[in-house]
Motif scaffolding. Structure first.
Motif, PDB file in Angstrom:
ATOM      1  N   ASP A 276       0.951  -1.207   0.082  1.00  0.00           N
ATOM      2  CA  ASP A 276       0.077   0.058   0.088  1.00  0.00           C
ATOM      3  C   ASP A 276       0.835   1.229   0.081  1.00  0.00           C
ATOM      4  O   ASP A 276       0.197   2.526  -0.124  1.00  0.00           O
ATOM      5  CB  ASP A 276      -0.764   0.005   1.263  1.00  0.00           C
TER       6      ASP A 276
ATOM      7  N   ARG B 209      -5.981   4.799  -4.789  1.00  0.00           N
ATOM      8  CA  ARG B 209      -6.816   4.481  -3.873  1.00  0.00           C
ATOM      9  C   ARG B 209      -8.017   5.576  -3.670  1.00  0.00           C
ATOM     10  O   ARG B 209      -8.972   5.397  -3.920  1.00  0.00           O
ATOM     11  CB  ARG B 209      -6.393   4.464  -2.472  1.00  0.00           C
TER      12      ARG B 209
ATOM     13  N   ASP C  29     -11.789   5.463  -4.800  1.00  0.00           N
ATOM     14  CA  ASP C  29     -12.708   6.093  -3.637  1.00  0.00           C
ATOM     15  C   ASP C  29     -13.492   7.252  -3.882  1.00  0.00           C
ATOM     16  O   ASP C  29     -14.454   7.424  -3.252  1.00  0.00           O
ATOM     17  CB  ASP C  29     -11.977   6.016  -2.446  1.00  0.00           C
TER      18      ASP C  29
ATOM     19  N   GLU D 231     -17.994  -2.864  -6.783  1.00  0.00           N
ATOM     20  CA  GLU D 231     -18.104  -2.926  -5.521  1.00  0.00           C
ATOM     21  C   GLU D 231     -19.474  -3.530  -5.124  1.00  0.00           C
ATOM     22  O   GLU D 231     -19.673  -3.936  -4.163  1.00  0.00           O
ATOM     23  CB  GLU D 231     -17.851  -1.691  -5.052  1.00  0.00           C
TER      24      GLU D 231
ATOM     25  N   TYR E 270      -3.763  -2.785  -8.840  1.00  0.00           N
ATOM     26  CA  TYR E 270      -4.188  -2.512  -7.376  1.00  0.00           C
ATOM     27  C   TYR E 270      -5.478  -1.785  -7.296  1.00  0.00           C
ATOM     28  O   TYR E 270      -6.288  -2.155  -6.404  1.00  0.00           O
ATOM     29  CB  TYR E 270      -2.861  -1.900  -6.812  1.00  0.00           C
TER      30      TYR E 270
ATOM     31  N   ARG F 182      -9.108  -3.014  -5.802  1.00  0.00           N
ATOM     32  CA  ARG F 182      -9.980  -2.067  -4.778  1.00  0.00           C
ATOM     33  C   ARG F 182     -11.306  -1.758  -4.988  1.00  0.00           C
ATOM     34  O   ARG F 182     -12.239  -1.708  -4.119  1.00  0.00           O
ATOM     35  CB  ARG F 182      -9.182  -0.762  -4.398  1.00  0.00           C
ATOM     36  N   THR F 183     -11.676  -1.702  -6.258  1.00  0.00           N
ATOM     37  CA  THR F 183     -12.967  -1.491  -6.768  1.00  0.00           C
ATOM     38  C   THR F 183     -13.963  -2.795  -6.322  1.00  0.00           C
ATOM     39  O   THR F 183     -15.130  -2.606  -6.345  1.00  0.00           O
ATOM     40  CB  THR F 183     -13.087  -1.148  -8.422  1.00  0.00           C
TER      41      THR F 183
ATOM     42  N   GLN G 134     -13.952  -4.377  -3.694  1.00  0.00           N
ATOM     43  CA  GLN G 134     -14.256  -4.246  -2.374  1.00  0.00           C
ATOM     44  C   GLN G 134     -15.450  -3.319  -1.913  1.00  0.00           C
ATOM     45  O   GLN G 134     -15.383  -2.120  -2.596  1.00  0.00           O
ATOM     46  CB  GLN G 134     -13.216  -4.103  -1.314  1.00  0.00           C
TER      47      GLN G 134
ATOM     48  N   ARG H  75     -17.126  -0.363  -0.183  1.00  0.00           N
ATOM     49  CA  ARG H  75     -16.462   0.924   0.174  1.00  0.00           C
ATOM     50  C   ARG H  75     -15.980   0.739   1.671  1.00  0.00           C
ATOM     51  O   ARG H  75     -15.073   1.375   2.205  1.00  0.00           O
ATOM     52  CB  ARG H  75     -17.069   2.175  -0.014  1.00  0.00           C
TER      53      ARG H  75
ATOM     54  N   ARG I  10     -12.937  -1.574   2.600  1.00  0.00           N
ATOM     55  CA  ARG I  10     -11.791  -1.254   2.168  1.00  0.00           C
ATOM     56  C   ARG I  10     -10.519  -0.733   2.928  1.00  0.00           C
ATOM     57  O   ARG I  10     -10.946  -0.055   4.025  1.00  0.00           O
ATOM     58  CB  ARG I  10     -11.859  -0.152   0.944  1.00  0.00           C
TER      59      ARG I  10
ATOM     60  N   LYS J 295      -8.615   2.746   4.805  1.00  0.00           N
ATOM     61  CA  LYS J 295      -9.670   3.238   4.857  1.00  0.00           C
ATOM     62  C   LYS J 295      -9.896   4.502   3.705  1.00  0.00           C
ATOM     63  O   LYS J 295      -8.932   5.298   3.593  1.00  0.00           O
ATOM     64  CB  LYS J 295     -10.095   3.826   6.271  1.00  0.00           C
ATOM     65  N   PRO J 296     -11.014   4.619   2.875  1.00  0.00           N
ATOM     66  CA  PRO J 296     -11.164   5.931   2.057  1.00  0.00           C
ATOM     67  C   PRO J 296     -10.789   7.079   2.629  1.00  0.00           C
ATOM     68  O   PRO J 296     -11.212   7.529   3.841  1.00  0.00           O
ATOM     69  CB  PRO J 296     -12.438   5.857   1.503  1.00  0.00           C
TER      70      PRO J 296
END
Length: 198
Positions: A89, A98, A102, A109, A174, A178-179, A181, A183, A186, A189-190
């Motif tokens: 990350d 990210r 987000d 998602e 990457y 993330r998409t 998961q 929101r 994730r 955290k966003p």
């Protein structure tokens, strides 16, 4: 043929003194210290190999350090603190990926909730409902693929514009992972709201 050892030593010493200034130790000469007994040499070797601290104590310290590191990592995943994030990350490019994901709505998602609904519809023993479930499944898959392709190209373009000299290998993948998961699930955290520019 049968020369005495004393004569040989005299000859070698005269060669050494007449030759270059470097002096090499004769293998036959005494080394200036007594040879240690085997038991003494083995005990010295064992002392050098065994660590000075107790093995249990070292393992306990290592567990404590690992526990502290994991606690810092959990806090970083919640707060977005770059210093303690896992290696996967870290980096400005990954942070941007990210934030890019987000800040927008993604169809991927909603894949899990939609999959559960479609699965429930497909269990129903009515042929019309089952055919609707199959059609919904195909529509969802096609829409997710189209949406993901759009995110792929836009994210890649933005990364090339913003980070031309930084390594970007695996950053787009990457972001796409993330998409998938939801929101609120994730990690990290966003840090941006939907609609906000990253």
């Amino acid at each position: 043929m049968f020369r005495s050892r004393a004569n040989e030593e005299k000859a070698t010493t005269s060669k050494v003194t007449s030759g270059p200034s470097q002096q090499t130790r004769d293998p036959q000469a005494p080394k200036g210290r007594p040879t240690p007994k085997r038991s003494e040499a083995q005990s010295q070797r064992r002392r050098a190999v065994t660590p000075t601290t107790d093995r249990k104590e070292a393992a306990k310290r290592q567990r404590e350090v690992r526990r502290v590191d994991m606690a810092k990592q959990r806090e970083a995943l919640a707060s977005g603190d770059e210093r303690y994030l896992p290696a996967r990350d870290k980096g400005k490019a990954r942070r941007f990926a990210r934030d890019f994901v987000d800040s927008r709505w993604c169809l991927a998602e909603f894949f899990l909730p939609l999959a559960v609904i479609i699965l429930v519809l497909s269990i129903v023993r009515i042929p019309g409902v089952q055919s609707i479930a199959l059609l919904l499944w195909l529509i969802v898959i096609v829409l997710i693929v189209i949406d993901s392709a759009g995110i792929w190209f836009r994210l890649k373009k933005q990364l090339n514009e913003r980070f031309p000299n930084e390594p970007k290998r695996g950053v787009v993948a990457y972001g796409l992972m993330r998409t998938l998961q939801m929101r609120r699930m994730r990690l990290p955290k966003p840090q941006v709201k939907r609609g906000e520019r990253p």
